[in-house]
Design a protein around this motif. Structure first.
Motif, PDB file in Angstrom:
ATOM      1  N   GLU A   1       5.711  51.106  46.112  1.00 48.72           N
ATOM      2  CA  GLU A   1       5.005  50.522  47.249  1.00 48.72           C
ATOM      3  C   GLU A   1       5.780  50.726  48.548  1.00 48.72           C
ATOM      4  O   GLU A   1       5.190  50.962  49.606  1.00 48.72           O
ATOM      5  CB  GLU A   1       4.755  49.035  47.002  1.00 48.72           C
ATOM      6  CG  GLU A   1       3.739  48.759  45.905  1.00 48.72           C
ATOM      7  CD  GLU A   1       2.423  49.473  46.147  1.00 48.72           C
ATOM      8  OE1 GLU A   1       1.933  49.448  47.299  1.00 48.72           O
ATOM      9  OE2 GLU A   1       1.892  50.081  45.202  1.00 48.72           O
ATOM     10  N   GLN A   2       7.107  50.631  48.500  1.00 47.38           N
ATOM     11  CA  GLN A   2       7.912  50.870  49.702  1.00 47.38           C
ATOM     12  C   GLN A   2       7.739  52.296  50.204  1.00 47.38           C
ATOM     13  O   GLN A   2       7.561  52.531  51.406  1.00 47.38           O
ATOM     14  CB  GLN A   2       9.391  50.597  49.398  1.00 47.38           C
ATOM     15  CG  GLN A   2       9.717  49.137  49.132  1.00 47.38           C
ATOM     16  CD  GLN A   2      11.126  48.954  48.589  1.00 47.38           C
ATOM     17  OE1 GLN A   2      11.904  49.906  48.492  1.00 47.38           O
ATOM     18  NE2 GLN A   2      11.467  47.723  48.216  1.00 47.38           N
ATOM     19  N   CYS A   3       7.771  53.250  49.290  1.00 48.10           N
ATOM     20  CA  CYS A   3       7.630  54.659  49.694  1.00 48.10           C
ATOM     21  C   CYS A   3       6.196  54.985  50.094  1.00 48.10           C
ATOM     22  O   CYS A   3       5.967  55.854  50.948  1.00 48.10           O
ATOM     23  CB  CYS A   3       8.093  55.566  48.563  1.00 48.10           C
ATOM     24  SG  CYS A   3       9.879  55.443  48.230  1.00 48.10           S
ATOM     25  N   ARG A   4       5.229  54.314  49.515  1.00 45.36           N
ATOM     26  CA  ARG A   4       3.835  54.504  49.944  1.00 45.36           C
ATOM     27  C   ARG A   4       3.644  53.993  51.374  1.00 45.36           C
ATOM     28  O   ARG A   4       2.904  54.595  52.151  1.00 45.36           O
ATOM     29  CB  ARG A   4       2.878  53.772  48.995  1.00 45.36           C
ATOM     30  CG  ARG A   4       2.575  54.527  47.721  1.00 45.36           C
ATOM     31  CD  ARG A   4       1.366  53.957  47.013  1.00 45.36           C
ATOM     32  NE  ARG A   4       0.884  54.851  45.979  1.00 45.36           N
ATOM     33  CZ  ARG A   4      -0.318  54.769  45.419  1.00 45.36           C
ATOM     34  NH1 ARG A   4      -1.161  53.815  45.817  1.00 45.36           N
ATOM     35  NH2 ARG A   4      -0.697  55.626  44.492  1.00 45.36           N
TER      36      ARG A   4
ATOM     37  N   LEU B   1       9.939  49.470  39.433  1.00 44.10           N
ATOM     38  CA  LEU B   1       9.328  50.751  39.775  1.00 44.10           C
ATOM     39  C   LEU B   1       8.166  50.557  40.737  1.00 44.10           C
ATOM     40  O   LEU B   1       8.003  51.328  41.688  1.00 44.10           O
ATOM     41  CB  LEU B   1       8.851  51.452  38.498  1.00 44.10           C
ATOM     42  CG  LEU B   1       8.091  52.772  38.701  1.00 44.10           C
ATOM     43  CD1 LEU B   1       8.962  53.801  39.412  1.00 44.10           C
ATOM     44  CD2 LEU B   1       7.598  53.322  37.365  1.00 44.10           C
ATOM     45  N   ALA B   2       7.363  49.523  40.518  1.00 52.26           N
ATOM     46  CA  ALA B   2       6.225  49.255  41.410  1.00 52.26           C
ATOM     47  C   ALA B   2       6.702  48.923  42.821  1.00 52.26           C
ATOM     48  O   ALA B   2       6.087  49.348  43.805  1.00 52.26           O
ATOM     49  CB  ALA B   2       5.377  48.110  40.847  1.00 52.26           C
TER      50      ALA B   2
ATOM     51  N   PHE C   1      11.154  60.112  48.858  1.00 53.53           N
ATOM     52  CA  PHE C   1      11.886  59.531  49.974  1.00 53.53           C
ATOM     53  C   PHE C   1      12.666  58.275  49.593  1.00 53.53           C
ATOM     54  O   PHE C   1      13.183  57.602  50.491  1.00 53.53           O
ATOM     55  CB  PHE C   1      10.925  59.202  51.118  1.00 53.53           C
ATOM     56  CG  PHE C   1      10.524  60.397  51.929  1.00 53.53           C
ATOM     57  CD1 PHE C   1      11.464  61.150  52.593  1.00 53.53           C
ATOM     58  CD2 PHE C   1       9.195  60.782  52.018  1.00 53.53           C
ATOM     59  CE1 PHE C   1      11.104  62.258  53.336  1.00 53.53           C
ATOM     60  CE2 PHE C   1       8.818  61.881  52.757  1.00 53.53           C
ATOM     61  CZ  PHE C   1       9.779  62.626  53.423  1.00 53.53           C
ATOM     62  N   TYR C   2      12.768  57.962  48.301  1.00 49.02           N
ATOM     63  CA  TYR C   2      13.506  56.757  47.928  1.00 49.02           C
ATOM     64  C   TYR C   2      14.963  56.784  48.416  1.00 49.02           C
ATOM     65  O   TYR C   2      15.442  55.795  48.970  1.00 49.02           O
ATOM     66  CB  TYR C   2      13.464  56.548  46.415  1.00 49.02           C
ATOM     67  CG  TYR C   2      14.400  55.456  45.956  1.00 49.02           C
ATOM     68  CD1 TYR C   2      14.074  54.118  46.139  1.00 49.02           C
ATOM     69  CD2 TYR C   2      15.624  55.769  45.367  1.00 49.02           C
ATOM     70  CE1 TYR C   2      14.941  53.114  45.745  1.00 49.02           C
ATOM     71  CE2 TYR C   2      16.494  54.772  44.972  1.00 49.02           C
ATOM     72  CZ  TYR C   2      16.154  53.445  45.164  1.00 49.02           C
ATOM     73  OH  TYR C   2      17.018  52.454  44.784  1.00 49.02           O
TER      74      TYR C   2
ATOM     75  N   ARG D   1       0.777  63.317  46.086  1.00 45.97           N
ATOM     76  CA  ARG D   1       0.978  62.183  45.190  1.00 45.97           C
ATOM     77  C   ARG D   1       2.321  62.292  44.459  1.00 45.97           C
ATOM     78  O   ARG D   1       3.031  61.294  44.283  1.00 45.97           O
ATOM     79  CB  ARG D   1      -0.158  62.113  44.163  1.00 45.97           C
ATOM     80  CG  ARG D   1      -1.482  61.596  44.718  1.00 45.97           C
ATOM     81  CD  ARG D   1      -2.576  61.723  43.680  1.00 45.97           C
ATOM     82  NE  ARG D   1      -3.819  61.082  44.104  1.00 45.97           N
ATOM     83  CZ  ARG D   1      -4.176  59.831  43.806  1.00 45.97           C
ATOM     84  NH1 ARG D   1      -3.356  59.091  43.073  1.00 45.97           N
ATOM     85  NH2 ARG D   1      -5.302  59.328  44.218  1.00 45.97           N
ATOM     86  N   ARG D   2       2.663  63.496  44.031  1.00 48.10           N
ATOM     87  CA  ARG D   2       3.918  63.692  43.300  1.00 48.10           C
ATOM     88  C   ARG D   2       5.116  63.345  44.179  1.00 48.10           C
ATOM     89  O   ARG D   2       6.075  62.723  43.717  1.00 48.10           O
ATOM     90  CB  ARG D   2       4.000  65.138  42.827  1.00 48.10           C
ATOM     91  CG  ARG D   2       5.208  65.464  41.954  1.00 48.10           C
ATOM     92  CD  ARG D   2       5.090  66.902  41.459  1.00 48.10           C
ATOM     93  NE  ARG D   2       6.216  67.289  40.631  1.00 48.10           N
ATOM     94  CZ  ARG D   2       7.309  67.867  41.073  1.00 48.10           C
ATOM     95  NH1 ARG D   2       7.456  68.108  42.378  1.00 48.10           N
ATOM     96  NH2 ARG D   2       8.285  68.218  40.249  1.00 48.10           N
ATOM     97  N   ASP D   3       5.076  63.735  45.434  1.00 50.92           N
ATOM     98  CA  ASP D   3       6.172  63.405  46.350  1.00 50.92           C
ATOM     99  C   ASP D   3       6.159  61.927  46.741  1.00 50.92           C
ATOM    100  O   ASP D   3       7.196  61.280  46.787  1.00 50.92           O
ATOM    101  CB  ASP D   3       6.081  64.273  47.605  1.00 50.92           C
ATOM    102  CG  ASP D   3       6.485  65.715  47.354  1.00 50.92           C
ATOM    103  OD1 ASP D   3       7.081  65.982  46.295  1.00 50.92           O
ATOM    104  OD2 ASP D   3       6.203  66.571  48.215  1.00 50.92           O
TER     105      ASP D   3
END
Length: 483
Positions: A81-84, A76-77, A240-241, A152-154
């Motif tokens: 991190e990829q989407c961030r 999950l982390a 956006f995953y 943050r939710r998105d």
């Protein structure tokens, strides 16, 4: 016989030791460089070309359910991190996030306290609860916080809000980073404490508390808003995953298009000497040059200026080519648009909301009441309002515990949330329809004011002040006429 002093012997020994150390260091570096050049990452076969790691088959499935691409906190982390990273650097992802905020939050949601039964509830209680709610909204800068909540939710797939209650009953909110919510090592084998959330062992939807930086915090002090997962999944999934590969490909394609076009346009002319030797070509270039600039390597760079409208006369055997004339970016734009449509499809948004290109869309035909985008934004607005109302109930309960409100306040009042309008508005027809509803008793004048972005109480005060001013003016005119 000459005998060296102890100091000389010690110095010679030091020099010999330095030479040996230097020789060993060089030898070690040679070995290291050879190993590094031949190093192969054993995990390389498990990565796609765009750097996305494959999900391992047969990994720990504790807490995992169908349709969720993570089975433990580490996975999950990585996803988060990829989407961030996309939300921070990818222009299309940034545009998607900002547009969702603009439409879902917009100018901010309006919240009004109403009596459940006007015949049994005194108006003073309604005003007191409204005062507590307004104080909370002002103290926490609620409009800005709403925007950050949705961002943050998105971006992370979830948002954690921690409530801090002051002695006077005022509640203040602070964000908790998702990475802070993690299962302590001592509870690693407890399924009811997975992903940093302690739940009832028999019911995963009954949350008892959260482990924040290893410290247990009661569920009453945390509001967890998650997205894109089922109700029995403890943590959310970033927006956006599913299209992160599309976002990376679109970004790379746009970059490569720009680089290639830049290289082609940077070379103005290519001269081809069909029968010239190296020396004759150099002599020709020197004879045509208008300026010479020395470079750091000692070689001179020759320049020739071509003014607008220049006519070139070529000698026999010399041909001129213009690379910029062969640039055809349109071939790649079609591919880029296809990638962006896939991303827009994930967001249930028109393509122009992702690209800011309105040439292929009509806003009036897109944002109609029955349009998919409007329907999606309305869903998100109502989800946000439901979460906000649940939070406001905690805020009012804290004020009740502090003695600021009567014990039965929550039973006697309701809170109504009104989001900004989404569909293209015909103000005249909308006002006429609202007027009919007010006349039939189906809508209150206060709700009508909120629907049009007005503060009902403020407008009533202004109307009373205007009426008083007009009355005083009329009285003065009558007195002047009588005199």
């Amino acid at each position: 016989m000459n005998t060296a002093s102890p100091e000389t012997l010690a110095s010679a020994a030091d020099q010999a030791g330095d030479r040996d150390a230097s020789r060993l260091e060089r030898h070690f570096l040679e070995i290291f460089e050879d190993v590094w050049d031949n190093f192969v990452d054993p995990a390389e076969p498990f990565y796609d070309a765009d750097g996305t790691r494959w999900s391992a088959i047969g990994s720990d499935l504790t807490g995992a359910t169908a349709g969720v691409p993570f089975s433990n906190e580490r996975q999950l982390a990585e996803i988060r991190e990829q989407c961030r990273a996309l939300a921070a650097s990818n222009e299309f992802a940034i545009n998607g996030h900002e547009n969702r905020i603009s439409y879902v939050v917009g100018s901010g949601h309006a919240y009004r306290v109403i009596a459940r039964d006007p015949t049994e509830t005194d108006e003073s209680l309604v005003r007191a609860v409204q005062a507590v709610l307004d104080e909370f909204i002002r103290a926490n800068q609620w409009h800005k916080r709403q925007q950050e909540i949705l961002r943050r939710r998105d971006r992370d797939g979830e948002v954690f809000l921690r409530l801090f209650v002051e002695p006077n009953g005022l509640t203040r909110l602070r964000f908790v980073e998702p990475s802070q919510v993690a299962t302590p090592p001592r509870l690693a084998g407890d399924p009811s404490a997975s992903f940093g959330i302690q739940t009832d062992p028999e019911d995963v939807e009954t949350v008892r508390g959260y482990y924040i930086d290893g410290v247990f915090v009661e569920a009453a002090r945390i509001q967890h808003r998650k997205a894109n997962v089922d109700a029995n999944v403890k943590r959310g999934l970033p927006l956006f995953y599913p299209v992160q590969k599309n976002l990376r490909r679109a970004e790379k394609l746009l970059r490569n298009m720009s680089v290639v076009a830049g290289i082609q346009s940077a070379i103005a002319i290519i001269r081809k000497h069909s029968s010239g030797t190296r020396s004759t070509v150099q002599q020709f270039v020197q004879s045509q040059a208008e300026a010479s600039v020395g470079g750091p390597s000692g070689r001179a760079s020759l320049f020739q200026r071509y003014a607008p409208g220049t006519i070139l006369d070529a000698s026999a055997g010399t041909e001129y080519q213009f690379p910029a004339a062969s640039i055809d970016a349109a071939r790649y734009v079609v591919v880029l648009q296809a990638e962006l449509r896939a991303i827009a499809a994930r967001l249930v948004m028109p393509e122009f909301m992702l690209t800011s290109d309105a040439s292929n869309a009509n806003y009036a035909s897109t944002m109609v009441a029955e349009g998919p985008a409007v329907r999606m934004f309305q869903r998100l607005q109502h989800e946000m309002i439901e979460d906000d109302l649940e939070l406001f109930q905690r805020v009012i309960a804290a004020a009740i515990d502090a003695g600021r409100l009567p014990r039965d306040a929550l039973r006697r009042v309701d809170i109504e949330g009104i989001p900004p309008s989404l569909a293209v508005r015909d103000r005249l027809r909308e006002a006429q329809a609202d007027q009919i509803l007010v006349r039939l008793g189906a809508m209150s004048p206060q709700t009508l004011a909120l629907r049009h972005g007005l503060d009902a109480d403020k407008e009533q005060r202004l109307l009373r002040a205007t009426a008083t001013t007009e009355l005083n003016s009329a009285t003065c005119q009558e007195a002047a006429t009588a005199t």
